[in-house]
Design an enzyme around this catalytic site. Structure first.
Site, PDB file in Angstrom:
ATOM      1  N   LYS A   1      -7.691 -32.360  71.288  1.00 25.36           N
ATOM      2  CA  LYS A   1      -8.608 -31.530  70.496  1.00 25.36           C
ATOM      3  C   LYS A   1     -10.041 -32.061  70.633  1.00 25.36           C
ATOM      4  CE  LYS A   1      -7.304 -34.238  66.425  1.00 25.36           C
ATOM      5  NZ  LYS A   1      -6.467 -34.245  65.216  1.00 25.36           N
TER       6      LYS A   1
ATOM      7  N   TYR B   1     -40.052 -44.815  63.137  1.00 29.84           N
ATOM      8  CA  TYR B   1     -40.290 -44.016  61.940  1.00 29.84           C
ATOM      9  C   TYR B   1     -39.968 -44.814  60.676  1.00 29.84           C
ATOM     10  CZ  TYR B   1     -40.589 -39.757  64.768  1.00 29.84           C
ATOM     11  OH  TYR B   1     -40.963 -38.809  65.665  1.00 29.84           O
TER      12      TYR B   1
END
Ligand code: PLP
Length: 366
Positions: free
Chosen positions: A35, A263
């Site tokens: 999956k 940042y």
């Protein structure tokens, strides 16, 4: 030039890890779980590397169609079954096995039987894994509703074998405070009393820790990709990493004490230091919550991430690697740096990092 970030997929490692699962449970058949695009590794490589599996299991119907296009002719199991009645079309056309986990799904099959639509293109009858909720409390029939559900399915002429199935909440933990495997096993046995048929119980955790649950069909996922679930490290289980995420330094900065990086200035240098900027950010699938201190390899030497992860870049401490320069190789995870270790720093699991690998990252087959 493409960006230097690359996910190298090692199909020999995938093949090796499948053989490890087989060695742990030599008498069981194996659904290799693919999956989420084979946990981020890609269905094309999975089809080849898992050719010794008895079947492939996944959730996505478009993925199942792709597996057939890629030439997978052995069984495919849909782990959540049909999402609505129209899913019966690909089930019949592609010859898929399905999990049935609720009464609505049984109703859809009964209706399809009545209207003559429960006919597989392969000519075989529909194979079902009937899922019991033995304590996970996500999918499955309750134990006291299981026999009646089984009887409804067994009464349908278009239905062939019905495999008895459940899924464990804590198979990867040695002593969970609630809902241990043994408790789920008791409920499962009680709900199945009197029924005959093959059984399927074990994910990777149960494959490794609970030989008493190997049953007829294993369903290993994470271990095939060289990750662990709950306990580790993977190398102690003889598993090899199948995904290596690597990139390069694209900038080097010499900064003074008191300068900050990135940042929000989350990292402030306490002494003059060299900082390397790596072409890898959260838009590549690197976890944004990885804090300062998360391990990274530069030219094979272990160092640490510093400051906040940004969309396209991270910064690393180059003090342990004075010779590092633009173009130096960087390993984010893979050989020498287990994905589970990086995940732990970011307060997540290796599964999430594998599955989050972004489409913009080039994949190269080793
Ligand atoms: C994903 C999944 C698995 C595989 O689990 P791992 O922990 O990756 O081994 C097994 N069974 C079911 C029903 C699943 O959805």
């Amino acid at each position: 030039m493409p960006r230097p970030i690359v996910a190298t997929i090692d199909s020999a490692a995938l093949r090796h890890n499948l053989s490890r699962a087989k060695a742990m449970a030599p008498n069981a058949r194996i659904w290799a779980v693919v999956k989420a695009n084979a946990y981020g590794h890609g269905l094309a490589v999975a089809v080849q590397a898992f050719d010794a599996a008895d079947g492939l299991a996944l959730i996505e119907f478009d993925g199942a169609a792709k597996l057939r296009t890629l030439g997978w002719h052995k069984p495919i199991l849909m782990l959540e079954g049909m999402f609505d009645p129209t899913d019966l079309i690909p089930v019949c056309e592609l010859g898929l096995d399905i999990v049935v986990h609720n009464e609505a799904q049984i109703g859809w099959l009964e209706q399809a039987q009545q209207s003559g639509q429960l006919v597989l293109a392969t000519g075989r009858k529909l194979s079902i894994h009937l899922k019991m909720n033995s304590g996970m409390n996500r999918l499955g029939l309750m134990p006291d509703a299981y026999q009646a559900a089984h009887a409804r399915l067994a009464a349908l002429p278009g239905v062939g074998q019905i495999v008895l199935m459940t899924h464990f909440a804590n198979a990867d933990q040695a002593a969970p405070p609630v809902m241990p495997v043994a408790q789920q096993m008791q409920r499962f046995a009680a709900g199945c009393a009197g029924l005959t048929g093959l059984t399927s119980l074990a994910n990777s955790g149960a494959t490794q820790l609970h030989a008493e649950c190997h049953a007829d069909w294993l369903r290993p996922g994470i271990m095939l990709y060289g990750g662990v679930s709950g306990h580790g490290p993977a190398s102690e289980l003889g598993l090899l990493p199948a995904m290596h995420l690597s990139s390069e330094l694209i900038s080097v900065q010499q900064i003074a004490a008191g300068e900050s990086v990135g940042y929000a200035s989350r990292f402030v240098a306490s002494a003059p230091m060299r900082i390397g900027i790596v072409a890898c950010g959260y838009a590549d699938g690197y976890p944004r919550h990885a804090p300062t201190g998360t391990p990274v390899l530069v030219d094979g030497v272990r160092t640490r991430l510093v400051g906040q992860v940004s969309m396209d870049m991270i910064a690393v401490d180059l003090e342990p690697i004075p010779e590092a320069q633009i173009g130096s190789r960087v390993t984010l995870w893979g050989a020498g740096l287990p994905i589970d270790e990086v995940a732990q720093h970011a307060n997540t699991i290796g599964y999430e990092l594998m599955c989050a690998l972004a489409p913009r990252v080039r994949q190269v087959l080793l």
